[in-house]
Design an enzyme around this catalytic site. Structure first.
Site, PDB file in Angstrom:
ATOM      1  N   ASP A  24       0.793  -1.248   0.000  1.00  0.00           N
ATOM      2  CA  ASP A  24       0.000   0.000   0.000  1.00  0.00           C
ATOM      3  C   ASP A  24       0.823   1.295   0.000  1.00  0.00           C
ATOM      4  OD1 ASP A  24      -1.913  -1.939   0.253  1.00  0.00           O
ATOM      5  OD2 ASP A  24      -2.706  -1.259   2.180  1.00  0.00           O
ATOM      6  N   GLU A  72      -4.613  -0.780  -1.295  1.00  0.00           N
ATOM      7  CA  GLU A  72      -5.926  -0.836  -0.637  1.00  0.00           C
ATOM      8  C   GLU A  72      -6.847   0.106  -1.409  1.00  0.00           C
ATOM      9  OE1 GLU A  72      -6.012  -0.026   3.597  1.00  0.00           O
ATOM     10  OE2 GLU A  72      -8.193   0.187   3.594  1.00  0.00           O
ATOM     11  N   LYS A 129      -6.803  -4.699  -3.058  1.00  0.00           N
ATOM     12  CA  LYS A 129      -7.448  -5.402  -1.934  1.00  0.00           C
ATOM     13  C   LYS A 129      -8.443  -4.477  -1.247  1.00  0.00           C
ATOM     14  CE  LYS A 129      -3.597  -4.370   1.246  1.00  0.00           C
ATOM     15  NZ  LYS A 129      -4.308  -3.519   2.184  1.00  0.00           N
ATOM     16  N   THR A 158       0.527   0.667   6.569  1.00  0.00           N
ATOM     17  CA  THR A 158       1.203   1.076   7.782  1.00  0.00           C
ATOM     18  C   THR A 158       1.576  -0.187   8.560  1.00  0.00           C
ATOM     19  OG1 THR A 158      -0.853   1.230   9.077  1.00  0.00           O
ATOM     20  CG2 THR A 158      -0.114   3.230   7.949  1.00  0.00           C
ATOM     21  N   CYS A 162      -2.083  -2.571   7.762  1.00  0.00           N
ATOM     22  CA  CYS A 162      -2.093  -3.493   6.610  1.00  0.00           C
ATOM     23  C   CYS A 162      -0.870  -4.395   6.548  1.00  0.00           C
ATOM     24  CB  CYS A 162      -2.254  -2.703   5.324  1.00  0.00           C
ATOM     25  SG  CYS A 162      -3.913  -1.992   5.205  1.00  0.00           S
TER      26      CYS A 162
END
Ligand code: C5J
Length: 221
Positions: A24, A72, A129, A158, A162
């Site tokens: 991410d 994400e 995701k 982070t 995640c």
């Protein structure tokens, strides 16, 4: 096989069955005006790790290791966004709302892109995701099985959300997981420290941790 000095003990890396997974590193988390900032966070802490993540990605590519990126984000019609996630808290903007980088955490919008410094190569796997963990509602597990991957090196943001969620999902699925401690970051320094300690405690109950240079030196790249 390269032996990487790590906490709580050495991590023996089989390059052929190991992948780097970068979680991410999106504009929505690391740049002002995105989802992370809408929650009231100081995003500069996350932006600061971009050069280190870039070195790790470059080293993994030069070592011939598979590189995976995650994002994400949600479908434009938000059909994969649970109301509980959309309505959580009192952010200045909610997921799906228009912001300076397009609609927050929506696939295809500029904010959902990976920061340009860490752009995936065309042949690299990019997993979109809808959750915090990268195995939930994605093709990640199937692709890793098909490729014979058994070990994962983790970077990204982070650390305690995640990254840690995906490490725990991977650990439960039987992967050996190594976290690159300076190629991950949290909006909260104390949460990052606690996450690294939780992961490595009790004899690597979730996985291993070590700095990027230690990984690159062991891989001889
Ligand atoms: C969060 C993430 N923190 N990528 N997402 O909501 O860690």
């Amino acid at each position: 096989m390269p032996v990487i000095t790590a906490e709580p003990f050495d991590f023996t890396c089989d390059i052929d069955t190991c992948a780097l997974i970068v979680i991410d590193m999106q504009r929505d988390f690391v740049e002002p005006g995105g989802f992370g900032a809408s929650l009231g966070n100081d995003v500069s802490r996350l932006m600061a790790i971009v050069p280190t993540v870039a070195r790790l990605i470059d080293g993994a590519r030069r070592a011939g290791m598979m590189v995976i990126h995650t994002r994400e984000c949600h479908r434009p019609d938000l059909s994969d966004l649970p109301e509980a996630k959309r309505l959580r808290g009192s952010p200045s903007l909610r997921i799906g709302d228009p912001g300076p980088m397009g609609r927050l955490l929506v696939a295809g919008e500029p904010g959902a892109d990976i920061v340009p410094e860490l752009a995936p190569l065309p042949q690299e796997l990019v997993i979109d995701k809808p959750g915090k963990g990268a195995f939930y509602a994605t093709e990640l597990g199937a692709v890793l099985s098909r490729r014979g991957i058994r070990q994962l090196i983790f970077a990204g943001v982070t650390t305690e959300v995640c990254v840690q969620t995906t490490m725990r999902e991977a650990n439960d699925r039987g992967y050996d997981c190594l976290l690159a401690t300076d190629a991950t970051e949290s909006y909260f320094a104390e949460f990052k420290d606690a996450a690294v300690r939780m992961i490595t405690a009790q004899g690597a109950i979730v996985g291993w941790a070590t700095p990027t240079n230690t990984i690159l030196e062991a891989l001889n790249v």
